[in-house]
Design a protein around this motif. Structure first.
Motif, PDB file in Angstrom:
ATOM      1  N   UNK A  84       0.457  -1.189   0.500  1.00  0.00           N
ATOM      2  CA  UNK A  84       0.531  -0.186   0.415  1.00  0.00           C
ATOM      3  C   UNK A  84       0.900   1.574   0.105  1.00  0.00           C
ATOM      4  N   UNK A  85       0.883   2.003  -0.624  1.00  0.00           N
ATOM      5  CA  UNK A  85       1.535   3.216  -1.431  1.00  0.00           C
ATOM      6  C   UNK A  85       0.169   4.444  -0.990  1.00  0.00           C
ATOM      7  N   UNK A  86       1.820   5.357   0.028  1.00  0.00           N
ATOM      8  CA  UNK A  86       0.970   6.747   0.783  1.00  0.00           C
ATOM      9  C   UNK A  86      -0.217   7.267  -0.450  1.00  0.00           C
ATOM     10  N   UNK A  87       0.092   7.419  -1.319  1.00  0.00           N
ATOM     11  CA  UNK A  87      -1.046   7.834  -2.276  1.00  0.00           C
ATOM     12  C   UNK A  87      -1.350   7.372  -3.030  1.00  0.00           C
ATOM     13  N   UNK A  88      -2.819   7.648  -3.091  1.00  0.00           N
ATOM     14  CA  UNK A  88      -3.218   6.343  -4.590  1.00  0.00           C
ATOM     15  C   UNK A  88      -3.494   7.448  -5.638  1.00  0.00           C
ATOM     16  N   UNK A  89      -2.834   6.516  -7.029  1.00  0.00           N
ATOM     17  CA  UNK A  89      -2.931   7.780  -7.784  1.00  0.00           C
ATOM     18  C   UNK A  89      -4.070   6.932  -9.073  1.00  0.00           C
ATOM     19  N   UNK A  90      -5.110   7.581  -9.417  1.00  0.00           N
ATOM     20  CA  UNK A  90      -6.198   7.122  -9.955  1.00  0.00           C
ATOM     21  C   UNK A  90      -5.933   7.259 -11.475  1.00  0.00           C
ATOM     22  N   UNK A  91      -6.274   6.785 -13.039  1.00  0.00           N
ATOM     23  CA  UNK A  91      -6.581   6.726 -14.294  1.00  0.00           C
ATOM     24  C   UNK A  91      -7.622   7.276 -14.216  1.00  0.00           C
ATOM     25  N   UNK A  92      -8.540   7.367 -14.783  1.00  0.00           N
ATOM     26  CA  UNK A  92      -9.694   7.875 -15.110  1.00  0.00           C
ATOM     27  C   UNK A  92      -9.964   8.197 -16.583  1.00  0.00           C
ATOM     28  N   UNK A  93      -9.943   7.373 -17.337  1.00  0.00           N
ATOM     29  CA  UNK A  93     -10.441   8.467 -19.214  1.00  0.00           C
ATOM     30  C   UNK A  93     -10.816   9.235 -19.192  1.00  0.00           C
ATOM     31  N   UNK A  94     -10.645  10.393 -20.379  1.00  0.00           N
ATOM     32  CA  UNK A  94     -11.431  11.350 -21.246  1.00  0.00           C
ATOM     33  C   UNK A  94     -12.886  11.184 -21.281  1.00  0.00           C
ATOM     34  N   UNK A  95     -14.008  12.152 -21.204  1.00  0.00           N
ATOM     35  CA  UNK A  95     -15.161  11.953 -21.486  1.00  0.00           C
ATOM     36  C   UNK A  95     -15.335  13.007 -22.174  1.00  0.00           C
ATOM     37  N   UNK A  96     -16.345  13.553 -23.020  1.00  0.00           N
ATOM     38  CA  UNK A  96     -17.285  14.626 -23.144  1.00  0.00           C
ATOM     39  C   UNK A  96     -16.836  15.710 -21.888  1.00  0.00           C
ATOM     40  N   UNK A  97     -16.428  17.046 -21.538  1.00  0.00           N
ATOM     41  CA  UNK A  97     -16.298  17.867 -21.004  1.00  0.00           C
ATOM     42  C   UNK A  97     -18.008  18.781 -21.322  1.00  0.00           C
ATOM     43  N   UNK A  98     -19.294  18.072 -21.817  1.00  0.00           N
ATOM     44  CA  UNK A  98     -19.546  19.042 -21.758  1.00  0.00           C
ATOM     45  C   UNK A  98     -20.587  17.828 -20.815  1.00  0.00           C
ATOM     46  N   UNK A  99     -20.329  17.648 -19.965  1.00  0.00           N
ATOM     47  CA  UNK A  99     -21.410  16.359 -19.200  1.00  0.00           C
ATOM     48  C   UNK A  99     -22.766  17.131 -18.690  1.00  0.00           C
ATOM     49  N   UNK A 100     -23.887  16.541 -19.081  1.00  0.00           N
ATOM     50  CA  UNK A 100     -25.418  17.516 -18.765  1.00  0.00           C
ATOM     51  C   UNK A 100     -25.653  17.828 -17.057  1.00  0.00           C
ATOM     52  N   UNK A 101     -25.129  15.908 -16.930  1.00  0.00           N
ATOM     53  CA  UNK A 101     -25.426  16.341 -15.004  1.00  0.00           C
ATOM     54  C   UNK A 101     -24.229  15.291 -14.544  1.00  0.00           C
TER      55      UNK A 101
END
Length: 353
Positions: free
Chosen positions: A2-19
């Motif tokens: 277990x590292x002190x910081x957990x790095x999270x990858x999140x895939x790009x999605x459209x920035x005009x997300x309505x909600x």
């Protein structure tokens, strides 16, 4: 390790997300109108998350979060995510949305979080997930934590919600189940995860009837003929929401039975309010069952034993000392605040990787 910081990858999605509520809740602390970022942790809901950071480089990540509901992705995309995670020796986490959800099979490197579904029908990569809630206790009552109530001689059983013995309503709910099973049949007639014919409003009303006939308990029931009392305006929603949470606050135990999907939102609302759920188990997949001893937090009643629910809650109540009764209330609020919160869930994921 277990590292002190957990790095999270999140895939790009459209920035005009309505909600932004469409997003997997574990990704929301990193969302801005310009996309994913580590500078978005401005909401008080995401405080104290310095041990978690977003990275746009999957090679740096310890975990992959799938941003939108998994059941919106084609199988080919899930195959691609699984292969990428296998290659980088990490796991992906996402959630299956909807009352009925989907059984998407097994992927070695993808964990499916879900609120609904039937535990006995699902593979090990399906994990229970709490209903995401903001802290309505603090918002409505302007205190950090509820004050636990002392034990009384008679338990107070609470319920505010949709419950009806109407056969017309019962038929309507059963038809929804039939419609869902038809959809599943035409998608794959060989599947085995058929939705049972369950009319939640009718079944709740039958259970509540058992309590109204007893002099050994006190009832605190508000019956609604529609979901949220059919509130349409903001004023109506505010009024009925306050009535709902006051009902929980003024009760010792709150009846929690599944709704259209096989999970209970009221279970988590009751924990939030520091009260004791009277939980009727319908083969539910509860969150983090390997970490949480749920039977220490609820009065547990199996569906097959539902006709004995009155005797079970009376027996549970009578066996408690006042100190034990107070302790359960404090621990239930603590469970919701510290474990079933975004920070608590991130900590559990971090400990698992």
């Amino acid at each position: 390790m277990i590292t002190k910081e957990m790095k999270i990858f999140i895939e790009d999605i459209s920035c005009d997300l309505k909600n932004k509520r469409e997003l997997f809740i574990l990704t929301r602390p990193f969302w801005t109108n310009k996309g994913w970022s580590n500078s978005s942790k401005e909401s008080p809901n995401w405080d104290d998350l310095e041990d978690y950071s977003f990275t746009d480089n999957v090679l740096e990540a310890q975990v992959y979060f799938i941003p939108l509901p998994i059941n919106q992705y084609p199988k080919e995309k899930l195959d691609e995510i699984n292969e990428l995670c296998q290659k980088n020796k990490i796991k992906a986490y996402g959630y299956i949305s909807g009352d009925f959800g989907e059984n998407l099979g097994n992927y070695e490197n993808i964990v499916f979080f879900r609120m609904g579904g039937f535990k006995s029908q699902l593979g090990d990569n399906n994990k229970g997930f709490p209903v995401p809630l903001s802290d309505h206790f603090q918002r409505l009552f302007h205190h950090d934590h509820p004050i636990p109530s002392d034990k009384s001689s008679k338990p107070i059983i609470g319920f505010c919600g949709h419950a009806s013995l109407s056969q017309k309503k019962r038929l309507k709910e059963i038809l929804k189940c039939i419609k869902e099973n038809c959809r599943r049949f035409f998608k794959n007639y060989k599947r085995k995860d058929w939705e049972p014919m369950f009319a939640s409003a009718y079944e709740r009303a039958k259970l509540l009837q058992l309590f109204t006939k007893s002099s050994l308990i006190k009832t605190n029931f508000i019956f609604r003929s529609q979901y949220r009392a059919g509130a349409q305006t903001e004023e109506q929603r505010t009024k009925t929401t306050l009535e709902y949470y006051n009902n929980i606050k003024d009760s010792d135990y709150v009846l929690c039975v599944r709704g259209a999907g096989n999970f209970s939102v009221r279970l988590y609302e009751t924990l939030m309010m520091g009260k004791i759920p009277l939980f009727v188990n319908t083969d539910c997949l509860l969150p983090f069952e390997d970490k949480i001893d749920w039977k220490k937090h609820v009065v547990w009643v199996e569906w097959k034993d539902r006709k004995n629910i009155l005797q079970k809650v009376i027996s549970f109540h009578n066996q408690l000392t006042n100190e034990e009764f107070l302790e359960i209330q404090i621990n239930n609020r603590k469970l919701w605040k510290e474990i079933l919160s975004v920070k608590g869930i991130l900590e559990l994921v971090k400990n698992d990787i």
